[in-house]
Scaffold this motif. Structure first.
Motif, PDB file in Angstrom:
ATOM      1  N   PRO A 144      42.681  34.690  48.363  1.00 46.10           N
ATOM      2  CA  PRO A 144      42.989  34.065  47.075  1.00 46.10           C
ATOM      3  C   PRO A 144      41.828  34.192  46.095  1.00 46.10           C
ATOM      4  CG  PRO A 144      43.542  32.608  48.912  1.00 46.10           C
ATOM      5  CD  PRO A 144      42.736  33.726  49.478  1.00 46.10           C
ATOM      6  N   GLY A 145      42.140  34.442  44.816  1.00 46.50           N
ATOM      7  CA  GLY A 145      41.156  34.494  43.743  1.00 46.50           C
ATOM      8  C   GLY A 145      40.289  35.733  43.732  1.00 46.50           C
ATOM      9  N   ALA A 146      40.512  36.700  44.630  1.00 47.31           N
ATOM     10  CA  ALA A 146      39.667  37.894  44.690  1.00 47.31           C
ATOM     11  C   ALA A 146      40.073  38.886  43.616  1.00 47.31           C
ATOM     12  CB  ALA A 146      39.754  38.536  46.065  1.00 47.31           C
ATOM     13  N   ALA A 147      39.104  39.725  43.231  1.00 41.57           N
ATOM     14  CA  ALA A 147      39.345  40.761  42.222  1.00 41.57           C
ATOM     15  C   ALA A 147      39.538  42.121  42.857  1.00 41.57           C
ATOM     16  CB  ALA A 147      38.193  40.813  41.227  1.00 41.57           C
ATOM     17  N   ASN A 148      39.156  42.261  44.111  1.00 43.54           N
ATOM     18  CA  ASN A 148      39.268  43.540  44.811  1.00 43.54           C
ATOM     19  C   ASN A 148      39.301  43.274  46.299  1.00 43.54           C
ATOM     20  OD1 ASN A 148      36.428  43.224  45.642  1.00 43.54           O
ATOM     21  ND2 ASN A 148      35.943  43.877  43.520  1.00 43.54           N
ATOM     22  N   GLY A 149      39.208  44.375  47.098  1.00 45.58           N
ATOM     23  CA  GLY A 149      39.301  44.246  48.546  1.00 45.58           C
ATOM     24  C   GLY A 149      37.985  44.061  49.249  1.00 45.58           C
ATOM     25  N   ASN A 150      36.895  43.748  48.523  1.00 48.02           N
ATOM     26  CA  ASN A 150      35.585  43.627  49.153  1.00 48.02           C
ATOM     27  C   ASN A 150      35.542  42.527  50.202  1.00 48.02           C
ATOM     28  OD1 ASN A 150      34.693  45.679  47.538  1.00 48.02           O
ATOM     29  ND2 ASN A 150      33.693  44.341  46.018  1.00 48.02           N
TER      30      ASN A 150
ATOM     31  N   ASN B 252      44.445  49.635  55.131  1.00 51.81           N
ATOM     32  CA  ASN B 252      44.155  50.849  54.398  1.00 51.81           C
ATOM     33  C   ASN B 252      44.387  50.724  52.875  1.00 51.81           C
ATOM     34  OD1 ASN B 252      46.929  50.832  54.212  1.00 51.81           O
ATOM     35  ND2 ASN B 252      47.250  52.699  55.429  1.00 51.81           N
ATOM     36  N   ARG B 253      44.775  49.561  52.424  1.00 53.03           N
ATOM     37  CA  ARG B 253      45.002  49.421  50.985  1.00 53.03           C
ATOM     38  C   ARG B 253      44.950  47.934  50.629  1.00 53.03           C
ATOM     39  NH1 ARG B 253      46.895  53.303  47.511  1.00 53.03           N
ATOM     40  NH2 ARG B 253      47.766  52.564  45.526  1.00 53.03           N
ATOM     41  N   TRP B 254      44.561  47.631  49.438  1.00 53.45           N
ATOM     42  CA  TRP B 254      44.642  46.243  48.953  1.00 53.45           C
ATOM     43  C   TRP B 254      45.390  46.209  47.616  1.00 53.45           C
ATOM     44  CZ3 TRP B 254      42.338  45.379  44.207  1.00 53.45           C
ATOM     45  CH2 TRP B 254      41.343  46.262  43.797  1.00 53.45           C
ATOM     46  N   TYR B 255      46.033  45.133  47.356  1.00 56.96           N
ATOM     47  CA  TYR B 255      46.795  44.914  46.128  1.00 56.96           C
ATOM     48  C   TYR B 255      46.391  43.558  45.527  1.00 56.96           C
ATOM     49  CZ  TYR B 255      50.040  48.705  47.355  1.00 56.96           C
ATOM     50  OH  TYR B 255      50.594  49.942  47.667  1.00 56.96           O
ATOM     51  N   GLN B 256      46.091  43.576  44.244  1.00 53.40           N
ATOM     52  CA  GLN B 256      45.795  42.327  43.549  1.00 53.40           C
ATOM     53  C   GLN B 256      46.993  41.914  42.696  1.00 53.40           C
ATOM     54  OE1 GLN B 256      43.439  42.227  39.974  1.00 53.40           O
ATOM     55  NE2 GLN B 256      42.239  40.433  40.693  1.00 53.40           N
ATOM     56  N   PHE B 257      47.323  40.671  42.794  1.00 54.98           N
ATOM     57  CA  PHE B 257      48.362  40.068  41.943  1.00 54.98           C
ATOM     58  C   PHE B 257      47.720  38.919  41.158  1.00 54.98           C
ATOM     59  CE2 PHE B 257      50.690  42.120  45.313  1.00 54.98           C
ATOM     60  CZ  PHE B 257      51.835  42.630  44.692  1.00 54.98           C
ATOM     61  N   THR B 258      48.255  38.680  39.999  1.00 51.72           N
ATOM     62  CA  THR B 258      47.761  37.574  39.178  1.00 51.72           C
ATOM     63  C   THR B 258      48.879  36.550  38.972  1.00 51.72           C
ATOM     64  OG1 THR B 258      48.318  38.797  37.151  1.00 51.72           O
ATOM     65  CG2 THR B 258      46.063  38.991  37.991  1.00 51.72           C
ATOM     66  N   HIS B 259      48.481  35.372  38.548  1.00 51.48           N
ATOM     67  CA  HIS B 259      49.401  34.237  38.274  1.00 51.48           C
ATOM     68  C   HIS B 259      50.165  33.803  39.520  1.00 51.48           C
ATOM     69  CE1 HIS B 259      48.492  35.090  34.087  1.00 51.48           C
ATOM     70  NE2 HIS B 259      48.854  36.350  34.303  1.00 51.48           N
ATOM     71  N   PRO B 260      49.494  33.339  40.554  1.00 52.72           N
ATOM     72  CA  PRO B 260      48.031  33.184  40.666  1.00 52.72           C
ATOM     73  C   PRO B 260      47.367  34.477  41.113  1.00 52.72           C
ATOM     74  CG  PRO B 260      49.081  32.316  42.621  1.00 52.72           C
ATOM     75  CD  PRO B 260      50.202  32.741  41.711  1.00 52.72           C
TER      76      PRO B 260
END
Length: 238
Positions: free
Chosen positions: A206-212, A221-229
């Motif tokens: 939660p609240g992350a900007a990337n997969g770090n 093998n992949r990360w996805y960011q969603f917003t709201h939240p």
């Protein structure tokens, strides 16, 4: 000796002869008759007296009738008591029928409650209630609003069903498989895990900007960011 009645004769002024009249039997002419007395004053006086008497009787009758009506009205008022405004003819008004107040129609039952997870298709159509354990249901209900106003977060996903606006947030569960849209669209449950185009959720940050900050203990093998939240899903994509 009784003298015969004096006859009329032609030469006596003002007295036309009657049939068979003859000159007097005695030679001495009779003196002229005195002029008749007028009875007009007497007649007028009698008529005036009668009128005064009649007027007096009429006035007495009117006064007596008025006193009678007054006594009757007073007696009626004593028997009936004072008249109220509601029974007086001059204040009576026909009763009016007031229309019953219109009761607003009750809204239909809400399709979901706050905190429920629901099922949608890839176009965002509501398919029914689900659950939040990952087996079915990919969005959690944040608010249910029949007036269909904006959501608390104006950028959050929402849909309208049965006249209600359901404000939502994406809600995925670790170890379950989903299908992400390639562009704008809605996340749905995968019909078969590890099928081509599906993802297997390994970690959620939660609240992350990337997969770090995704887990290093499991393979992804992949990360996805969603917003709201704002949230990052670390996935294995197939």
């Amino acid at each position: 000796m009784t003298l015969p009645p004096r006859p009329n004769f032609p030469n006596h002024p003002g007295q036309p002869p009657y049939p068979g009249a003859v000159p007097p039997m005695y030679g001495a002419p009779l003196p002229p008759l005195p002029p008749p007395k007028s009875n007009a004053g007497l007649i007028i006086g009698i008529i005036a007296g009668v009128l005064v008497l009649v007027a007096g009787v009429c006035v007495a009758g009117v006064l007596a009738f008025g006193a009678y009506r007054h006594d009757r009205a007073a007696s009626y008022a004593e028997d009936q008591g004072p008249l109220s405004a509601a029974t007086r003819d001059d204040t009576y008004a026909a009763p009016t029928t007031k229309a019953a107040p219109t009761t607003p129609a009750a809204p239909p039952p809400a399709p979901a409650r706050v905190g429920d997870c629901i099922v949608v298709d890839e176009a965002g159509a509501y398919l029914g209630p689900g659950n939040c354990n990952g087996t079915q249901g990919t969005y959690k209900v944040l608010s249910v609003d029949y007036s269909r106003d904006t959501c608390a977060d104006s950028q959050s996903p929402y849909l309208t069903e049965s006249g209600y606006r359901l404000c939502l947030e994406l809600y995925l569960v670790r170890t379950f498989c989903y299908k992400f849209p390639s562009g704008p669209g809605w996340v749905v449950a995968a019909s078969a895990c590890k099928a081509k185009g599906t993802v297997h959720v390994i970690d959620i940050v939660p609240g992350a900007a990337n997969g770090n900050n995704c887990t290093r203990d499991l393979k992804w093998n992949r990360w996805y960011q969603f917003t709201h939240p704002t949230v990052v899903y670390c996935v294995m994509q197939y």
